[in-house]
Design a protein around this motif. Structure first.
Motif, PDB file in Angstrom:
ATOM      1  N   GLY A 449      32.318   4.875  34.446  1.00  0.00           N
ATOM      2  CA  GLY A 449      31.434   5.283  33.359  1.00  0.00           C
ATOM      3  C   GLY A 449      30.902   4.087  32.606  1.00  0.00           C
ATOM      4  O   GLY A 449      31.520   3.005  32.580  1.00  0.00           O
ATOM      5  N   LYS A 450      29.755   4.270  31.981  1.00  0.00           N
ATOM      6  CA  LYS A 450      29.065   3.166  31.309  1.00  0.00           C
ATOM      7  C   LYS A 450      29.906   2.560  30.183  1.00  0.00           C
ATOM      8  O   LYS A 450      30.032   1.336  30.077  1.00  0.00           O
ATOM      9  CB  LYS A 450      27.739   3.658  30.743  1.00  0.00           C
ATOM     10  N   GLU A 451      30.507   3.411  29.325  1.00  0.00           N
ATOM     11  CA  GLU A 451      31.259   2.888  28.184  1.00  0.00           C
ATOM     12  C   GLU A 451      32.447   2.046  28.647  1.00  0.00           C
ATOM     13  O   GLU A 451      32.714   0.978  28.081  1.00  0.00           O
ATOM     14  CB  GLU A 451      31.740   4.037  27.296  1.00  0.00           C
ATOM     15  N   ALA A 452      33.152   2.516  29.677  1.00  0.00           N
ATOM     16  CA  ALA A 452      34.305   1.773  30.187  1.00  0.00           C
ATOM     17  C   ALA A 452      33.886   0.419  30.746  1.00  0.00           C
ATOM     18  O   ALA A 452      34.551  -0.603  30.511  1.00  0.00           O
ATOM     19  CB  ALA A 452      35.016   2.593  31.261  1.00  0.00           C
ATOM     20  N   LYS A 453      32.773   0.408  31.470  1.00  0.00           N
ATOM     21  CA  LYS A 453      32.288  -0.859  32.042  1.00  0.00           C
ATOM     22  C   LYS A 453      31.841  -1.813  30.933  1.00  0.00           C
ATOM     23  O   LYS A 453      32.056  -3.024  31.016  1.00  0.00           O
ATOM     24  CB  LYS A 453      31.144  -0.576  33.017  1.00  0.00           C
ATOM     25  N   ASP A 454      31.205  -1.260  29.895  1.00  0.00           N
ATOM     26  CA  ASP A 454      30.774  -2.091  28.766  1.00  0.00           C
ATOM     27  C   ASP A 454      31.981  -2.694  28.042  1.00  0.00           C
ATOM     28  O   ASP A 454      31.964  -3.863  27.642  1.00  0.00           O
ATOM     29  CB  ASP A 454      29.946  -1.257  27.782  1.00  0.00           C
ATOM     30  N   CYS A 455      33.038  -1.880  27.862  1.00  0.00           N
ATOM     31  CA  CYS A 455      34.242  -2.367  27.180  1.00  0.00           C
ATOM     32  C   CYS A 455      34.918  -3.482  27.980  1.00  0.00           C
ATOM     33  O   CYS A 455      35.376  -4.476  27.408  1.00  0.00           O
ATOM     34  CB  CYS A 455      35.214  -1.211  26.946  1.00  0.00           C
ATOM     35  N   LYS A 456      34.989  -3.308  29.299  1.00  0.00           N
ATOM     36  CA  LYS A 456      35.590  -4.340  30.138  1.00  0.00           C
ATOM     37  C   LYS A 456      34.766  -5.635  30.072  1.00  0.00           C
ATOM     38  O   LYS A 456      35.317  -6.744  30.009  1.00  0.00           O
ATOM     39  CB  LYS A 456      35.681  -3.841  31.593  1.00  0.00           C
ATOM     40  N   TYR A 457      33.453  -5.493  30.062  1.00  0.00           N
ATOM     41  CA  TYR A 457      32.559  -6.648  29.987  1.00  0.00           C
ATOM     42  C   TYR A 457      32.739  -7.387  28.652  1.00  0.00           C
ATOM     43  O   TYR A 457      32.741  -8.620  28.612  1.00  0.00           O
ATOM     44  CB  TYR A 457      31.119  -6.173  30.141  1.00  0.00           C
ATOM     45  N   GLU A 458      32.926  -6.630  27.560  1.00  0.00           N
ATOM     46  CA  GLU A 458      33.166  -7.247  26.250  1.00  0.00           C
ATOM     47  C   GLU A 458      34.482  -8.011  26.256  1.00  0.00           C
ATOM     48  O   GLU A 458      34.603  -9.070  25.627  1.00  0.00           O
ATOM     49  CB  GLU A 458      33.171  -6.175  25.160  1.00  0.00           C
ATOM     50  N   LEU A 459      35.481  -7.460  26.944  1.00  0.00           N
ATOM     51  CA  LEU A 459      36.777  -8.145  27.048  1.00  0.00           C
ATOM     52  C   LEU A 459      36.618  -9.484  27.759  1.00  0.00           C
ATOM     53  O   LEU A 459      37.132 -10.513  27.294  1.00  0.00           O
ATOM     54  CB  LEU A 459      37.773  -7.243  27.790  1.00  0.00           C
ATOM     55  N   VAL A 460      35.888  -9.493  28.864  1.00  0.00           N
ATOM     56  CA  VAL A 460      35.655 -10.737  29.601  1.00  0.00           C
ATOM     57  C   VAL A 460      34.894 -11.732  28.730  1.00  0.00           C
ATOM     58  O   VAL A 460      35.214 -12.928  28.681  1.00  0.00           O
ATOM     59  CB  VAL A 460      34.889 -10.462  30.916  1.00  0.00           C
ATOM     60  N   GLY A 461      33.895 -11.235  28.007  1.00  0.00           N
ATOM     61  CA  GLY A 461      33.121 -12.102  27.118  1.00  0.00           C
ATOM     62  C   GLY A 461      33.982 -12.707  26.024  1.00  0.00           C
ATOM     63  O   GLY A 461      33.829 -13.889  25.668  1.00  0.00           O
ATOM     64  N   ALA A 462      34.910 -11.909  25.479  1.00  0.00           N
ATOM     65  CA  ALA A 462      35.808 -12.407  24.428  1.00  0.00           C
ATOM     66  C   ALA A 462      36.729 -13.496  24.966  1.00  0.00           C
ATOM     67  O   ALA A 462      36.989 -14.508  24.299  1.00  0.00           O
ATOM     68  CB  ALA A 462      36.626 -11.250  23.850  1.00  0.00           C
ATOM     69  N   LEU A 463      37.221 -13.304  26.181  1.00  0.00           N
ATOM     70  CA  LEU A 463      38.080 -14.323  26.799  1.00  0.00           C
ATOM     71  C   LEU A 463      37.348 -15.648  26.954  1.00  0.00           C
ATOM     72  O   LEU A 463      37.901 -16.727  26.717  1.00  0.00           O
ATOM     73  CB  LEU A 463      38.564 -13.836  28.167  1.00  0.00           C
ATOM     74  N   LEU A 464      36.084 -15.572  27.339  1.00  0.00           N
ATOM     75  CA  LEU A 464      35.305 -16.795  27.591  1.00  0.00           C
ATOM     76  C   LEU A 464      34.719 -17.412  26.326  1.00  0.00           C
ATOM     77  O   LEU A 464      34.063 -18.448  26.391  1.00  0.00           O
ATOM     78  CB  LEU A 464      34.179 -16.482  28.583  1.00  0.00           C
ATOM     79  N   SER A 465      34.952 -16.778  25.181  1.00  0.00           N
ATOM     80  CA  SER A 465      34.353 -17.280  23.928  1.00  0.00           C
ATOM     81  C   SER A 465      35.163 -18.410  23.303  1.00  0.00           C
ATOM     82  O   SER A 465      34.756 -18.973  22.287  1.00  0.00           O
ATOM     83  CB  SER A 465      34.226 -16.133  22.920  1.00  0.00           C
ATOM     84  N   THR A 466      36.315 -18.729  23.895  1.00  0.00           N
ATOM     85  CA  THR A 466      37.175 -19.760  23.310  1.00  0.00           C
ATOM     86  C   THR A 466      37.345 -20.941  24.265  1.00  0.00           C
ATOM     87  O   THR A 466      37.228 -20.811  25.481  1.00  0.00           O
ATOM     88  CB  THR A 466      38.578 -19.194  22.997  1.00  0.00           C
TER      89      THR A 466
END
Length: 504
Positions: A449-466
């Motif tokens: 589902g779109k929301e689940a994929k978006d949430c996973k993508y945000e998690l990856v983005g947060a990991l790479l933000s540091t």
């Protein structure tokens, strides 16, 4: 297109039962851009359509309303006010609510226009009818009436007309219709009051705000609950909060929270009292509000520990909102063991409660644990880490188990917690130390589902933000995460199939 519409209007005018002609006209009008209707509006006799509203035929009224709703968009508000006042007044008194809604929306356009508003200000009867529409049973009509009067109050002339003329008596008269209608008028008063200090002054002088504040201590607990909601809306503006403070309302609501303990009906209004102070804390200062009104935080904690499903959700939301800011986190931390007990209770509900409560728990935790890179200090990082680890002996496993359950809302709420700790070095280290977690993060088959994929993508983005991620996760995982981010949330691996002719 103007000529065909003009021709269709003539056909409507010449028919004794014009429903088919009206449907043809509707099709033509809806197919024409608004800009293309301007010539039609200026040349056509709209009175034909207004006149056809005077019927008991529901279908004819419905089609006429659709046509007028489209055509009148092409008419300048000042033209509407100058040439169609009689039609507007007739529409306000029409027995069909859809005609009232159409008319009120057009009046809203007029009073929101610099020149148009002056024309309406001179039409007291129209304004009286607009006020009367607040008492119409259908809420859609009342909402349009409130919106129009709110726009009218954007100018000093509008405020003078509404609050320094006989129209104020009309407002007060409408309020006597019923409890629900009275609160519709309060809704208007609060909306006008929040616009500016000047607007608040007009409303205060009308005595309607003081009347609303008196409702806070009324005998009817349902009325009291509605009053609290209205006062909370009034507190959204700084001048509104200042006024309430001057009137002693903050102290009054604090005393109401204290008294609620011995009131068997407090469940009906206590959530509203908590929302009031929660809203106040965010707009002003969590520390100041919690120090000045200590009963607020005490009650929030009690509501979380309580097993009452009507109180726990509001308390969880309030904790999340409070803990979203650094100042709020520090306020909660100062309570020591009290807050530690609350966190353990949140963990229990997140694991065993109903799905709705579990989502509220997880969302509150995500806000409590969020700490953007620019706000991170050693002390705050230790604080969020200690909160996470005090949930239970294996918080990572607990959250991951929740994320694997077949409920999208739980899956996404769990991912938001991982996203919250993903930009904190201790959170990244926990992820790395959890067997299979890094692979789970990069597995696109987890969560659909779109929301689940978006949430996973945000998690990856947060990991790479540091800057710490490459050192903690290692170069290979770091590159895989960067590839994931580059491919986007909805990337699907292409699978090619080779077919050999004659193969079994």
């Amino acid at each position: 297109m103007a000529a065909p519409i003009e021709s269709l209007l003539n056909e409507v005018c010449g028919s004794e039962e014009p429903i088919e002609e009206l449907k043809n006209l509707r099709t033509a009008v809806l197919a024409t851009p608004v800009s293309g209707l301007r010539e039609v509006v200026s040349g056509a006799r709209l009175e034909i359509l207004f006149g056809l509203l005077n019927t008991n035929d529901k279908e004819q009224i419905e089609v006429c309303v659709e046509i007028l709703n489209r055509v009148l968009q092409a008419l300048e508000p000042i033209q509407l006010a100058q040439h169609y006042k009689a039609a507007l007044q007739s529409g306000l008194n029409h027995p069909d609510d859809s005609v009232k809604v159409l008319t009120l929306s057009q009046i809203g356009r007029v009073v929101g226009h610099t020149d148009g508003v002056n024309s309406i200000l001179n039409s007291v009867e129209i304004l009286r009818d607009v006020i009367q529409c607040i008492s119409v049973e259908r809420i859609a009509v009342a909402k349009e009436a409130i919106a129009a009067l709110s726009k009218l109050s954007k100018t000093k002339a509008g405020l003078d007309t509404l609050f320094r003329s006989d129209l104020l008596n009309k407002l007060k008269e409408v309020m006597t219709t019923s409890d629900s209608i009275r609160y519709r008028v309060y809704e208007l008063i609060v909306e006008v009051s929040t616009a500016s200090p000047v607007s608040l002054g007009y409303c205060a002088n009308s005595s309607l705000i003081s009347q609303l504040l008196e409702e806070l201590t009324g005998d009817d607990v349902l009325v009291r609950a509605t009053a609290i909601e209205m006062v909370t809306n009034l507190a959204q503006s700084q001048h509104g909060r200042q006024y309430l403070s001057q009137q002693g309302i903050m102290d009054q609501i604090s005393n109401m929270i204290i008294a609620a303990e011995s009131d068997p009906f407090s469940n009906l209004y206590l959530p509203g009292l908590v929302k009031f102070f929660g809203s106040l804390a965010i707009m002003d200062s969590p520390q100041q509000v919690c120090e000045k009104y200590p009963v607020f935080l005490e009650v929030v904690f009690n509501m979380v520990m309580n097993h009452d499903p009507t109180l726990t959700p509001v308390a969880l939301d309030t904790l999340g909102v409070l803990g979203r800011t650094v100042e709020g986190k520090q306020v909660l931390h100062k309570t020591g063991e009290k807050f530690t007990s609350v966190l353990k209770r949140i963990n229990t509900v997140a694991s065993e409660g109903t799905n709705e409560l579990r989502v509220r728990c997880l969302d509150a935790l995500a806000q409590l644990l969020t700490l953007p890179v620019e706000q991170q200090t050693d002390d705050l990082l230790l604080l969020t880490e200690s909160w996470f680890k005090c949930l239970n002996s294996q918080p990572m496993a607990m959250i991951q188990n929740i994320s694997m359950q077949p409920f999208s809302e739980l899956h996404c709420s769990a991912l938001r917690i991982f996203t919250a700790i993903a930009c904190q070095a201790w959170g990244q280290q926990l992820m790395m130390d959890t067997a299979g977690f890094v692979e789970w993060v990069m597995d696109r088959s987890v969560g659909t589902g779109k929301e689940a994929k978006d949430c996973k993508y945000e998690l990856v983005g947060a990991l790479l933000s540091t800057s710490s991620i490459q050192k903690i996760f290692g170069g290979e995982n770091y590159l895989k995460l960067k590839t994931y981010l580059k491919e986007g949330p909805y990337y699907v691996n292409a699978v090619s199939t080779v077919t050999t002719e004659g193969a079994d």
